[in-house]
Design an enzyme around this catalytic site. Structure first.
Site, short mmCIF file in Angstrom:
data_model
loop_
_atom_site.label_atom_id
_atom_site.label_comp_id
_atom_site.label_asym_id
_atom_site.label_seq_id
_atom_site.Cartn_x
_atom_site.Cartn_y
_atom_site.Cartn_z
N MET A 1 -5.97 -1.77 58.23
CA MET A 1 -5.93 -0.38 57.80
C MET A 1 -7.33 0.21 57.83
SD MET A 1 -4.86 1.33 54.16
CE MET A 1 -6.48 0.86 53.51
N CYS A 2 -7.77 0.60 59.01
CA CYS A 2 -9.05 1.30 59.12
C CYS A 2 -8.87 2.75 58.69
CB CYS A 2 -9.57 1.23 60.55
SG CYS A 2 -9.88 -0.45 61.16
N ARG A 3 -9.98 3.43 58.52
CA ARG A 3 -9.98 4.84 58.22
C ARG A 3 -11.11 5.48 59.01
NH1 ARG A 3 -5.67 4.43 57.05
NH2 ARG A 3 -4.55 4.74 55.09
#
Length: 405
Positions: A1-3
């Site tokens: 879960m990158c942002r």
């Protein structure tokens, strides 16, 4: 879960207003995501990266020495005028006078060499101005004091920011942190190429020598960047139209889908890509599925982005119809639901050099037109399971009556 987060504005903004000061800044999203669902990757603690363009001030003009005329003595109108160049004097010789030996002024030769050197330096400076600056670290973004200090001093009109949650085995590496750069380009990715190891060799074989040798890391995201660059006629060109970059992005996604088919892969890939050449910005919200939603993506636009209340509460203000600021983010930076619009799945956002925002559908085998009822029933299960979130968060406790993230 990158942002990730993208800022493009008509005026530079201090980086701290994007990455550190807002209550829901991208740094805080790294450990307190409002879109985080139960997953095996609850934090973005595998490094971060900031990229920005920082045009250098124009150098002071350099005046090269030139010979100056000295008035002829009175009563000597017929006398050949004498000229001086710095401390050396020489006699001007009438043109095409065969009785004189003409020697080239050594100072003039030096002037030519100096002019050539200045032009070369100006060209180098222009090229350097077009290239982005990068700051990366494998430490968690929220504990990096250097990032906090730099963010208070750096200003830019075009910023890429990324916090990483690795999907790979092994120790974190700065070479694997987003964004990456190539000449004047920056690239980052939020998502995952499903079964990338099964197509990696085919990807590498499709690339020209320069792009095959360029990657320093080993992520699927960086190799996707190389595919994108290979779709450009000349990735070293000094200017690109937004249509060229848009087409290259479409061809990148198409190439990956073709490789998936050839490898017999059926699982969805989450391809939220972002790229810029310093003028145009291209961002995709995409999944190789007709039934699932892609990883979350939002955009906001207005005339100013300011803190309206202490404690890091920011909002986008629209004073008129102008778009002085456009932001694109995996999660919104504010708790104002009206500030942000959710990007539809399998759509490309284009910010043109003139600050026009275009939404372009990515029409391929996974495109579901809006008039098709299936477009309203895409499942969020896959994105949630992979930890990439979807939609707006529910109400939270405290003063944050409606938390948008």
């Amino acid at each position: 879960m990158c942002r990730f987060l993208i800022y493009k504005g008509t005026e530079p903004i201090q980086l701290s207003h994007l990455v550190t000061r807002p209550k829901h800044s991208i740094i805080n999203q790294a450990f307190q995501s409002k879109l985080r669902m139960p997953s095996s990757r609850p934090m973005n603690a595998d490094g971060f990266g900031i990229g920005w363009y920082d045009p250098l001030p124009a150098p002071a003009s350099t005046v090269l020495p030139r010979p100056t005329n000295t008035p002829a003595p009175k009563g000597a109108e017929e006398q050949v005028p004498v000229h001086s160049s710095h401390s050396q004097a020489y006699v001007a010789v009438p043109e095409n006078d065969p009785t004189q030996d003409i020697e080239e002024d050594p100072e003039a030769a030096l002037d030519k060499a100096a002019i050539k050197l200045l032009k070369e330096r100006e060209m180098e400076r222009e090229l350097e101005n077009q290239r982005p600056c990068l700051f990366k670290s494998i430490s968690p973004a929220w504990s990096n004091a250097n990032l906090t200090r730099l963010a208070e001093k750096i200003r830019s009109a075009l910023v890429f920011a990324h916090v990483r949650a690795s999907t790979m085995a092994g120790a974190p590496s700065e070479d694997n942190c987003h964004p990456w750069m190539f000449d004047k380009f920056m690239w980052m990715h939020n998502g995952e190429i499903n079964g990338f190891t099964k197509i990696k060799r085919a990807v590498q074989q499709s690339l020209p020598e320069e792009l095959f040798l360029y990657p320093q890391g080993n992520t699927d995201s960086e190799w996707a960047f190389m595919i994108f660059l290979s779709k450009l006629k000349d990735p070293h060109a000094r200017s690109f139209t937004h249509v060229e970059l848009r087409n290259a992005m479409s061809e990148t996604i198409s190439s990956l889908n073709k490789l998936f088919k050839e490898a017999g892969m059926t699982g969805p890939s989450l391809l939220n890509f972002a790229v810029t050449d310093g003028e145009t910005v291209i961002v995709t919200r995409y999944i190789s599925s007709r039934t699932s939603e892609a990883a979350s993506l939002f955009f906001s636009s207005g005339t100013s982005f300011d803190e309206y209340q202490g404690g890091g509460l920011y909002r986008m203000t629209k004073a008129d119809k102008r778009e002085n600021i456009i932001m694109i983010a995996s999660e919104p930076l504010t708790f104002e639901r009206s500030d942000w619009m959710e990007v539809k799945t399998n759509t490309m956002l284009v910010i043109t050099p003139k600050m026009n925002l275009l939404q372009v559908p990515i029409i391929d085998e996974f495109w579901v037109p809006p008039q098709d009822p299936a477009s309203h029933t895409r499942s969020t299960d896959f994105a949630i399971e992979m930890g990439f979130g979807h939609g707006f968060a529910e109400a939270v406790t405290g003063n944050e009556a409606v938390a948008v993230a």
